[in-house]
Design a protein around this motif. Structure first.
Motif, mmCIF file in Angstrom:
data_model
loop_
_atom_site.group_PDB
_atom_site.id
_atom_site.type_symbol
_atom_site.label_atom_id
_atom_site.label_comp_id
_atom_site.label_asym_id
_atom_site.label_seq_id
_atom_site.Cartn_x
_atom_site.Cartn_y
_atom_site.Cartn_z
ATOM 1 N N THR A 273 43.399 0.014 -44.902
ATOM 2 C CA THR A 273 43.665 -0.949 -43.818
ATOM 3 C C THR A 273 43.853 -2.350 -44.499
ATOM 4 N N LEU A 274 43.252 -2.735 -45.570
ATOM 5 C CA LEU A 274 43.285 -3.986 -46.182
ATOM 6 C C LEU A 274 44.331 -4.181 -47.028
ATOM 7 N N ILE A 275 44.913 -3.058 -47.767
ATOM 8 C CA ILE A 275 46.173 -3.230 -48.666
ATOM 9 C C ILE A 275 47.379 -3.430 -47.771
ATOM 10 N N PRO A 276 47.853 -4.685 -47.840
ATOM 11 C CA PRO A 276 49.090 -4.902 -47.107
ATOM 12 C C PRO A 276 50.438 -4.384 -47.223
ATOM 13 N N ARG A 277 50.701 -3.812 -48.291
ATOM 14 C CA ARG A 277 51.948 -3.008 -48.614
ATOM 15 C C ARG A 277 52.010 -2.537 -50.203
ATOM 16 N N VAL A 278 52.983 -1.784 -50.299
ATOM 17 C CA VAL A 278 53.119 -1.288 -51.651
ATOM 18 C C VAL A 278 54.263 -2.094 -52.327
ATOM 19 N N GLY A 279 55.275 -2.406 -51.854
ATOM 20 C CA GLY A 279 56.509 -3.185 -52.516
ATOM 21 C C GLY A 279 57.732 -2.554 -52.451
ATOM 22 N N ILE A 280 58.530 -2.819 -53.355
ATOM 23 C CA ILE A 280 60.149 -2.509 -53.582
ATOM 24 C C ILE A 280 60.300 -1.782 -54.581
ATOM 25 N N VAL A 281 60.077 -2.530 -55.912
ATOM 26 C CA VAL A 281 60.574 -2.196 -57.280
ATOM 27 C C VAL A 281 59.119 -1.656 -57.812
ATOM 28 N N ARG A 282 58.266 -2.595 -57.973
ATOM 29 C CA ARG A 282 57.097 -2.619 -58.588
ATOM 30 C C ARG A 282 55.633 -2.616 -57.549
ATOM 31 N N MET B 257 62.860 2.296 -67.030
ATOM 32 C CA MET B 257 61.654 3.200 -67.112
ATOM 33 C C MET B 257 60.267 2.864 -67.714
ATOM 34 N N PRO B 258 60.441 2.308 -68.966
ATOM 35 C CA PRO B 258 58.868 1.940 -69.671
ATOM 36 C C PRO B 258 58.294 1.057 -68.629
ATOM 37 N N SER B 259 58.886 0.007 -68.242
ATOM 38 C CA SER B 259 58.041 -1.069 -67.303
ATOM 39 C C SER B 259 57.648 -0.304 -66.187
ATOM 40 N N ASN B 260 58.548 0.540 -65.357
ATOM 41 C CA ASN B 260 58.062 1.131 -64.217
ATOM 42 C C ASN B 260 57.251 2.267 -64.102
ATOM 43 N N LEU B 261 57.262 2.793 -65.404
ATOM 44 C CA LEU B 261 56.207 3.831 -65.519
ATOM 45 C C LEU B 261 54.790 3.345 -65.605
ATOM 46 N N LEU B 262 54.766 1.952 -65.829
ATOM 47 C CA LEU B 262 53.324 1.209 -65.737
ATOM 48 C C LEU B 262 52.546 1.277 -64.472
ATOM 49 N N VAL C 221 67.429 5.849 -59.282
ATOM 50 C CA VAL C 221 67.455 4.349 -58.803
ATOM 51 C C VAL C 221 65.939 3.998 -59.218
ATOM 52 N N PHE C 222 66.022 2.670 -59.378
ATOM 53 C CA PHE C 222 64.404 2.240 -59.903
ATOM 54 C C PHE C 222 63.682 1.542 -58.976
ATOM 55 N N ASP C 223 63.907 1.660 -57.658
ATOM 56 C CA ASP C 223 63.090 1.156 -56.643
ATOM 57 C C ASP C 223 61.943 1.921 -56.322
ATOM 58 N N TYR C 224 61.038 2.018 -57.323
ATOM 59 C CA TYR C 224 60.095 2.979 -57.401
ATOM 60 C C TYR C 224 59.034 2.941 -56.326
ATOM 61 N N SER C 225 58.432 1.696 -55.847
ATOM 62 C CA SER C 225 57.730 1.237 -55.000
ATOM 63 C C SER C 225 58.151 1.824 -53.452
ATOM 64 N N ARG C 226 59.421 1.663 -53.099
ATOM 65 C CA ARG C 226 59.956 2.153 -52.004
ATOM 66 C C ARG C 226 59.839 3.665 -51.993
ATOM 67 N N TRP C 227 60.462 4.377 -53.223
ATOM 68 C CA TRP C 227 60.749 5.559 -52.915
ATOM 69 C C TRP C 227 59.158 6.314 -52.647
ATOM 70 N N ILE C 228 58.259 5.929 -53.634
ATOM 71 C CA ILE C 228 56.798 6.681 -53.554
ATOM 72 C C ILE C 228 56.181 6.352 -52.100
#
Length: 374
Positions: free
Chosen positions: A363-372, A258-263, A316-323
């Motif tokens: 448009t120029l942002i390619p993706r968000v990610g999976i975990v971070r 959680m501490p690193s994911n909240l960053l 579950v900590f896959d925050y980038s996927r969930w958001i």
């Protein structure tokens, strides 16, 4: 169309650039080892009923050995089908006149949506999105629609139980907005809705609490090795432990990270803010609904879906996927809201320079990610 015409129509250029960015994400994705997606294609019901096994069990009906390239072939096919379904949905809901292109860019070109689905190619998220789009496209006049939504939800839970929080709530919202708000609630469809909710809820409990693997992990891994077309790729089986991991362990691991994911929260907030022209349009659409009860239901529905994602963030900590999937659910709910009776709302202004700047950045942002983030 020549370059001058593209300059005169920047939103068309953004759509073309989004396609190029998605292709770049694909070329990068195929260079990465598909750890989680590949093992899901190997797991079936050989040792009895277990969680996360429906896709692998379906593949086992047609192939005894599973090649690694099937992850990309199957994931790419699902991506193309979802894209085709969404284009059909957008065309029916809004049309493809020039004045609607900014809305298309902010939705389909969002780094939360198809570009991120390309990055998560082979994961199970896109199946929930595709089935939700199907439910937005098919007629919602009869109880068959309620039954279809229940079946779709149960399929998703058999693919992965996390869909109970990820896409099943959005499917429920689509049913409420497209069927119950339009046709009203009477005894027959109330009973059907209760039965559908009970069936989906019961299946989730069975999968979540009785879907763990019953045989020793070494035996399980040995079986999976026998299904691999290339048994030398044993490193792709390193995630076999997830079929033995209970809910308590998942929550423990999530809170340990959680501490690193909240960053990443400020980054997610910024990405959401970059879609501000879309959110303003969505808010105007809700305010324009002709029935006050409809407005209250829509706001409650958005809150309920968002609450489901907050619960998922704690599990579950896959925050980038969930958001990213939360944003996709908002996009789909927007389409459902647009079908409700209401006043006409002005589209996202194509000539507004601020909207164009936001459109180019998205448009120029390619993706968000999976975990971070990223």
């Amino acid at each position: 169309m020549d370059l001058r015409a593209f300059r005169e129509h920047p939103w068309r250029l953004m759509i073309a650039l989004n396609a190029a960015v998605a292709l770049g994400v694909l070329l990068h994705k195929i260079t990465l080892p598909p750890f989680v997606p590949y093992i899901h294609l190997l797991v079936d019901y050989h040792f009895g009923f277990i969680k996360r096994a429906l896709i692998g069990a379906t593949i086992s009906l047609f192939a005894a050995k599973v090649p690694v390239w099937l992850v990309f072939a199957l994931g790419g096919t699902a991506w193309l089908i979802a894209l085709g379904l969404f284009v059909a949905l957008f065309r029916r809901t809004f049309g493809f006149e020039d004045r609607q292109l900014p809305l298309f860019v902010f939705i389909a070109g969002s780094p939360f949506f198809f570009k991120n689905f390309m990055h998560t190619l082979g994961h199970f998220d896109i199946y929930g999105c595709a089935l939700a789009i199907v439910l937005l496209l098919i007629p919602a006049r009869s109880l068959l629609f309620v039954a279809a939504a229940a079946v779709a939800s149960m399929i998703l839970i058999l693919i992965h139980q996390i869909h109970f929080l990820m896409y099943v709530p959005t499917i429920a919202v689509i049913v409420v907005l497209r069927h119950y708000l339009v046709h009203g609630i009477h005894r027959r469809n109330a009973i059907a809705g209760f039965a559908a909710c009970a069936s989906v809820g019961l299946l989730f409990l069975v999968v979540q609490f009785y879907g763990s693997m019953a045989v020793p992990e070494a035996r399980f891994v040995d079986y999976l090795s026998g299904r691999m077309a290339d048994p030398s790729q044993t490193r792709l089986l390193s995630f076999s432990y997830i079929w033995y991991q209970g809910l308590a362990k998942e929550i423990h691991d999530t809170w340990a990270r959680m501490p690193s994911n909240l960053l990443g929260v400020p980054v997610y907030a910024l990405l959401i803010w970059l879609h501000i022209p879309l959110w303003r349009y969505f808010a105007a659409l809700i305010r324009a609904l002709s029935d006050e009860w409809h407005r209250r239901v829509v706001i409650a529905a958005i809150s309920a879906v968002s609450l489901g994602y907050l619960i998922m963030f704690a599990i579950v900590f896959d925050y980038s996927r969930w958001i990213s999937n939360w944003a996709v659910c908002m996009f789909l709910i927007l389409h459902a809201v647009k079908t409700l009776p209401g006043a006409d709302v002005a589209p996202v202004a194509a000539e507004d320079r601020r909207n164009q700047v936001f459109g180019w950045i998205v448009t120029l942002i390619p993706r968000v990610g999976i975990v971070r983030p990223f």
